[in-house]
Design an enzyme around this catalytic site. Structure first.
Site, short mmCIF file in Angstrom:
data_model
loop_
_atom_site.label_atom_id
_atom_site.label_comp_id
_atom_site.label_asym_id
_atom_site.label_seq_id
_atom_site.Cartn_x
_atom_site.Cartn_y
_atom_site.Cartn_z
N THR A 121 0.84 -1.19 -0.20
CA THR A 121 0.13 0.02 0.09
C THR A 121 0.85 1.19 0.04
O THR A 121 1.57 1.25 0.81
CB THR A 121 -0.74 -0.08 1.29
OG1 THR A 121 -1.68 -1.08 1.27
CG2 THR A 121 -1.90 1.15 1.33
N GLU A 154 -3.41 -4.75 -2.64
CA GLU A 154 -3.82 -5.99 -2.39
C GLU A 154 -4.90 -5.73 -1.37
O GLU A 154 -4.88 -4.75 -0.37
CB GLU A 154 -2.91 -6.61 -1.54
CG GLU A 154 -3.29 -8.04 -1.05
CD GLU A 154 -4.13 -9.01 -1.94
OE1 GLU A 154 -3.73 -9.31 -3.10
OE2 GLU A 154 -5.25 -9.29 -1.48
N LEU A 156 -6.51 -8.26 0.60
CA LEU A 156 -6.90 -9.48 1.67
C LEU A 156 -6.97 -8.94 3.05
O LEU A 156 -6.59 -7.86 3.39
CB LEU A 156 -6.09 -10.44 1.69
CG LEU A 156 -4.43 -10.32 1.68
CD1 LEU A 156 -4.17 -10.09 3.39
CD2 LEU A 156 -3.51 -11.24 1.06
N ASN A 214 -9.61 1.45 2.33
CA ASN A 214 -9.36 1.23 3.83
C ASN A 214 -9.75 2.54 4.63
O ASN A 214 -10.33 2.34 5.68
CB ASN A 214 -7.89 1.23 4.12
CG ASN A 214 -7.37 -0.26 3.96
OD1 ASN A 214 -8.33 -1.01 3.57
ND2 ASN A 214 -6.28 -0.44 4.15
N CYS A 266 -2.82 -2.07 9.01
CA CYS A 266 -3.49 -1.25 7.93
C CYS A 266 -4.37 -0.01 8.07
O CYS A 266 -3.64 1.13 7.88
CB CYS A 266 -4.02 -2.17 7.00
SG CYS A 266 -3.12 -3.56 6.07
N LYS A 269 -2.55 3.18 9.86
CA LYS A 269 -1.49 3.79 9.15
C LYS A 269 -2.03 4.40 7.83
O LYS A 269 -1.50 5.42 7.47
CB LYS A 269 -0.28 2.91 8.97
CG LYS A 269 -0.51 1.89 7.86
CD LYS A 269 0.86 1.10 7.58
CE LYS A 269 0.47 -0.06 6.62
NZ LYS A 269 0.13 0.49 5.20
N LYS A 329 -7.36 -8.47 16.23
CA LYS A 329 -8.72 -9.26 15.82
C LYS A 329 -8.58 -10.56 16.04
O LYS A 329 -7.27 -11.07 16.11
CB LYS A 329 -9.27 -8.55 14.47
CG LYS A 329 -8.38 -8.87 13.14
CD LYS A 329 -9.20 -8.85 11.78
CE LYS A 329 -8.35 -9.50 10.77
NZ LYS A 329 -8.98 -9.11 9.71
N1 LIG Z 1 -1.17 -7.49 6.48
C1 LIG Z 1 -2.51 -7.12 5.89
O1 LIG Z 1 -3.60 -7.45 6.19
C2 LIG Z 1 -2.31 -5.95 4.55
C3 LIG Z 1 -3.44 -6.32 3.43
C4 LIG Z 1 -3.48 -5.49 2.42
C5 LIG Z 1 -2.26 -4.74 2.21
N2 LIG Z 1 -1.31 -4.71 3.13
C6 LIG Z 1 -0.13 -3.87 2.62
O2 LIG Z 1 0.71 -4.80 1.87
C7 LIG Z 1 2.38 -4.47 2.56
C8 LIG Z 1 2.93 -5.54 3.11
O3 LIG Z 1 2.11 -5.96 4.43
P1 LIG Z 1 2.42 -7.06 5.36
O4 LIG Z 1 1.57 -6.95 6.31
O5 LIG Z 1 2.50 -8.11 4.49
O6 LIG Z 1 4.07 -6.87 5.91
P2 LIG Z 1 4.73 -7.55 6.93
O7 LIG Z 1 5.47 -6.56 7.75
O8 LIG Z 1 4.22 -8.69 7.40
O9 LIG Z 1 6.01 -8.24 5.69
C9 LIG Z 1 6.69 -7.32 5.11
C10 LIG Z 1 8.07 -8.43 4.61
O10 LIG Z 1 9.01 -7.73 3.97
C11 LIG Z 1 10.35 -8.16 4.23
N3 LIG Z 1 11.20 -7.16 3.54
C12 LIG Z 1 11.29 -5.77 4.25
N4 LIG Z 1 12.38 -5.22 3.24
C13 LIG Z 1 12.68 -5.95 2.46
C14 LIG Z 1 13.60 -5.96 1.28
N5 LIG Z 1 14.37 -5.00 1.08
N6 LIG Z 1 13.60 -7.06 0.58
C15 LIG Z 1 12.92 -8.33 0.69
N7 LIG Z 1 12.24 -8.28 1.87
C16 LIG Z 1 11.97 -6.94 2.50
C17 LIG Z 1 10.11 -8.26 5.67
O11 LIG Z 1 11.51 -8.99 6.32
C18 LIG Z 1 8.99 -9.08 6.05
O12 LIG Z 1 9.06 -10.14 6.06
C19 LIG Z 1 2.03 -3.21 3.31
O13 LIG Z 1 1.93 -2.01 2.61
C20 LIG Z 1 0.61 -3.05 3.56
O14 LIG Z 1 0.06 -1.91 3.92
C21 LIG Z 1 -1.30 -5.51 4.12
#
Ligand SMILES: NC(=O)c1ccc[n+]([C@@H]2O[C@H](COP(=O)([O-])OP(=O)(O)OC[C@H]3O[C@@H](n4cnc5c(N)ncnc54)[C@H](O)[C@@H]3O)[C@@H](O)[C@H]2O)c1
Length: 446
Positions: A121, A154, A156, A214, A266, A269, A329
């Protein structure tokens, strides 16, 4: 198709598992070697229902690979998905450092034509920034390789992420490039049997769509929480009000459950980031500021109520609260911006001890709360109640919905229950002999 997924968190790992399940060859890249080691042992490092088996099967069948080396991930890949975290910076803006680092590495590593897909995001304009960084790195290498940057936010939700990814309501793709749109249509086709779910639009519109979605959901939550607060003051019952408004199809029942405010990785932020974007664009985001302010108040609401309850008995200092549910949650181990943390911070700063239980997030919570000696993590929901002055339910885990109330009553010092999720019936709790406080119930309704 050959795909590379960078970042194996909730979004990256779920996307990778689901794409590989559909026969694609997927390589996941993560900077954290411990995460990669665990994944190679077939252990998902995050909790998401159904994820372990999906990862193990596709890893065993050779369609899913894990590495810390982006060059291995990009080798022959048609598309690379950026799925790294975009947390809030101190000023509320979106911290793009991880996304920019990945863009730089892609520019330093890519060997052939590539479609770079941004799934994280990110604020409007980020795709342009990613493109500029890649060009900068290619120039340093004296290379001129064709590439496109696509926005594919995304949608989800944690706790039901596999289902959401497998059966999405829609897939938003931001690109002006026909070839990119075709490739995205191809890899998402198995997830869109019933109808065409791909909505193709401009890159900036796709980036904005994610924030608008969101923030709309966060607005619904803050709205019903404000109505709940009002119900308490004027003697109405928010459950009845919810039923009354939700039956209107223009409003609907979804996302109008009063509770302890929104948390997680999400909504908090993303609301902050859109407020920041609006201010930078010269617009005063009055509605979003109110959504956030209501939420901050709501997250602490139960703590305030507990302090008020105990005020005539010398306050909460020296007393113990049993707390059920630490995750933001149910069905997740995610503790980011969880309401439990706001409540714990408030009450422990007033001298109250907390004995908390969570079926899945206890491990993550214990790490976050390690420095707070007022907090103890219990092994079971009933153990948390032993000798406590009251019970507070924070997370709506199923196992809290129909507990053994006789046992709770026998373990607590007094039958006192604060319900931040409106899980129980006030009438039944009265019959069971509990003093019961939930969200949005005015005096006249008790
Ligand atoms: N968690 C959710 O429910 C959700 C849903 C929709 C969208 N998003 C968005 O998706 C994105 C990711 O969210 P998330 O919750 O999966 O994050 P997360 O923190 O669970 O995972 C991020 C991963 O990226 C890795 N990482 C960081 N820098 C890196 C690099 N340079 N190279 C390789 N790996 C690297 C970290 O080690 C970590 O494992 C965010 O922008 C979030 O806003 C999250």
């Amino acid at each position: 198709m050959k795909l590379c997924i960078v970042g194996t968190g909730y979004v990256g790992l779920v996307s990778a598992a689901c794409f590989s399940e559909m026969g694609n060859d997927v390589t996941c890249v993560d900077v954290n070697p411990e995460v990669v080691r665990r994944l190679e042992r077939g252990e998902a490092h995050i909790y998401e229902p159904g994820l372990d088996s999906l990862v193990q099967r596709n890893f065993k069948d050779g369609r899913l690979h894990f590495t810390t080396d982006l060059a291995i991930g990009l080798d022959n890949a048609d598309l690379v998905f950026i799925c790294v975290g975009t947390p809030a910076d101190e000023d509320g803006s979106c911290d793009l450092s991880h996304v920019e680092a990945v863009a730089r590495q892609i520019g330093q590593t890519m060997q052939k034509e590539l479609v770079v897909v941004d799934k994280s995001t990110v604020p409007v304009g980020t795709a342009d920034r990613v493109r500029a960084i890649i060009v900068e790195e290619l120039i340093k290498r004296s290379l001129k390789l064709p590439f496109d940057v696509v926005s594919n936010p995304e949608f989800l939700k944690e706790g039901d992420a596999i289902n959401d990814f497998m059966k999405p309501d829609r897939v938003v793709v931001g690109t002006h490039n026909e070839r990119s749109a075709r490739l995205l249509r191809e890899i998402y086709a198995p997830f869109a049997h019933s109808r065409d779910k791909l909505i193709v639009m401009g890159v900036r519109s796709a980036e904005m769509t994610k924030y608008a979605a969101n923030c709309m959901l966060a607005t619904k939550i803050s709205f019903i929480n404000e109505i709940a607060t009002l119900c308490e003051k004027v003697g109405a019952n928010v459950r009845d009000v919810r039923a009354g408004i939700g039956s209107d199809r223009r409003i609907g029942y979804h996302f109008i459950y009063p509770g302890m405010g929104y948390g997680g990785s999400c909504f908090p932020k993303d609301v902050k980031a859109l407020i920041h974007t609006a201010r930078e664009a010269g617009i005063h985001p009055e509605l979003l500021e109110a959504v956030e302010a209501v939420n901050v108040r709501q997250k602490r609401g139960m703590a305030v109520r507990i302090r008020e309850y105990f005020a005539p008995q010398g306050g909460v200092e020296g007393k113990t609260l049993a707390l059920w549910g630490l995750a933001f949650k149910a069905n997740t181990d995610d503790m980011r911006d969880a309401a439990s943390l706001s409540v714990i911070e408030d009450l422990t700063s007033h001298g109250m001890r907390i004995r908390a239980f969570d079926p899945i997030a206890a491990h993550n919570a214990a790490k976050i709360l390690a420095d707070n000696y007022m907090v103890e993590i219990a092994d079971s929901q009933y153990e948390a109640c032993r000798g406590a002055h009251a019970l507070l339910v924070v997370t709506e885990w199923n196992q809290f919905r129909n507990p053994d109330f006789d046992r709770i009553r026998s373990l607590l010092i007094a039958p006192l229950l604060f319900d931040g999720r409106n899980l129980y019936s006030p009438e039944r709790m009265g019959e069971r002999g509990f003093a019961y406080f939930c969200v949005g119930l005015g005096e006249a309704q008790k």
